[in-house]
Design an enzyme around this catalytic site. Sequence first.
Site, short mmCIF file in Angstrom:
data_model
loop_
_atom_site.label_atom_id
_atom_site.label_comp_id
_atom_site.label_asym_id
_atom_site.label_seq_id
_atom_site.Cartn_x
_atom_site.Cartn_y
_atom_site.Cartn_z
N GLY A 1 -90.63 13.28 -18.95
CA GLY A 1 -90.38 13.79 -20.19
C GLY A 1 -91.62 15.03 -19.98
O GLY A 1 -91.35 16.22 -20.79
N ARG B 1 -97.84 15.11 -19.17
CA ARG B 1 -97.84 13.97 -18.16
C ARG B 1 -98.01 13.81 -16.76
O ARG B 1 -98.57 13.11 -15.77
CB ARG B 1 -97.04 12.63 -19.32
CG ARG B 1 -97.06 11.77 -19.82
CD ARG B 1 -97.70 10.97 -19.14
NE ARG B 1 -98.97 10.54 -20.16
CZ ARG B 1 -98.44 8.88 -20.97
NH1 ARG B 1 -97.36 8.52 -21.59
NH2 ARG B 1 -99.61 8.80 -22.09
N THR C 1 -90.55 6.75 -21.77
CA THR C 1 -90.72 5.52 -22.83
C THR C 1 -89.11 5.45 -23.45
O THR C 1 -88.78 6.34 -23.68
CB THR C 1 -91.78 5.80 -24.14
OG1 THR C 1 -91.39 7.41 -25.13
CG2 THR C 1 -92.88 5.95 -23.74
N ASP D 1 -91.62 1.46 -28.61
CA ASP D 1 -91.22 1.19 -29.55
C ASP D 1 -90.23 -0.12 -29.64
O ASP D 1 -89.30 0.11 -29.36
CB ASP D 1 -91.39 2.06 -30.81
CG ASP D 1 -90.36 3.20 -30.43
OD1 ASP D 1 -90.80 3.67 -29.35
OD2 ASP D 1 -88.83 3.34 -31.12
N1 HPA Z 1 -85.01 6.75 -29.22
C1 HPA Z 1 -84.84 8.09 -28.32
N2 HPA Z 1 -85.69 8.22 -27.41
C2 HPA Z 1 -87.02 7.42 -27.55
C3 HPA Z 1 -86.87 6.17 -28.29
C4 HPA Z 1 -86.53 6.21 -29.03
O1 HPA Z 1 -85.58 5.73 -30.03
N3 HPA Z 1 -88.36 5.88 -28.43
C5 HPA Z 1 -89.17 6.27 -27.47
N4 HPA Z 1 -88.30 7.38 -27.03
#
Ligand code: HPA
Length: 232
Positions: free
Chosen positions: A20, A24, A90, A204
Amino acid sequence: MSTHIGAKQGEIAERVILPGDPLRAKFIAETFLENPVCYNNIRGMLGFTGTYKGKRVSVQGTGMGIPSIGIYAYELINFYGCKRLIRTGTCGSLIEKYKIKDVIIAQAAATDSGTQMTRFGAGISFPAVSDFYLMTDAVETAKKLGVEPKVGTVFSTDLFYRPTSTEQLMKEYGVACSEMECAELFTLGARYGVQTLGILTVSDEIYSGRETSSEERQESFTTMMKIALDAI
Ligand code: HPA
């Protein structure tokens, strides 16, 4: 050149990695590719072509969200003849099975995006699925690198800041994680007959509130990139 990509014909490889973040893309090109050459900086959305283990590979930033990746993937496929496209990025995991640093290979993507309604109308729900062969290659590649990847459905949302009720609903249907791009990439793959896949790392855990430290992020990023570059 196309509307948003300033490359000449032939400057972009058939195999493209799609992070994205454009910075990067620069980092990936400079760290993993031999002789990377920058072919785009329109809107700062950097793209590079180089070689990886003898294969010609490009890395193109896509920006965040479905409308943005939709523009870049459409132009890569239709103006530059790209045939294998892997999103790397991510995600936030929704259920306990998927933990920080895990690599998730996206088999399919549910979405709340209005783009599907715009395309198909209200009566049709189109299944956005990745390419089976690219996906199984990525699973095998990961295992060879000593990583046990987790294959799952992802949720490509238009809302990074969203109601928790949406997350709850996706959890109930076993969706692994939330991210913002795969559904559009997979749908374009189906429409234009090219191979697409998403390889994500958990940055996360939405269910626990835990987030990655910068060391954890770097380590899992490198693993994900090796899998994507070997599999593409
Ligand atoms: N939602 C959408 N995109 C993301 C998230 C999320 O919780 N964490 C990292 N990219």
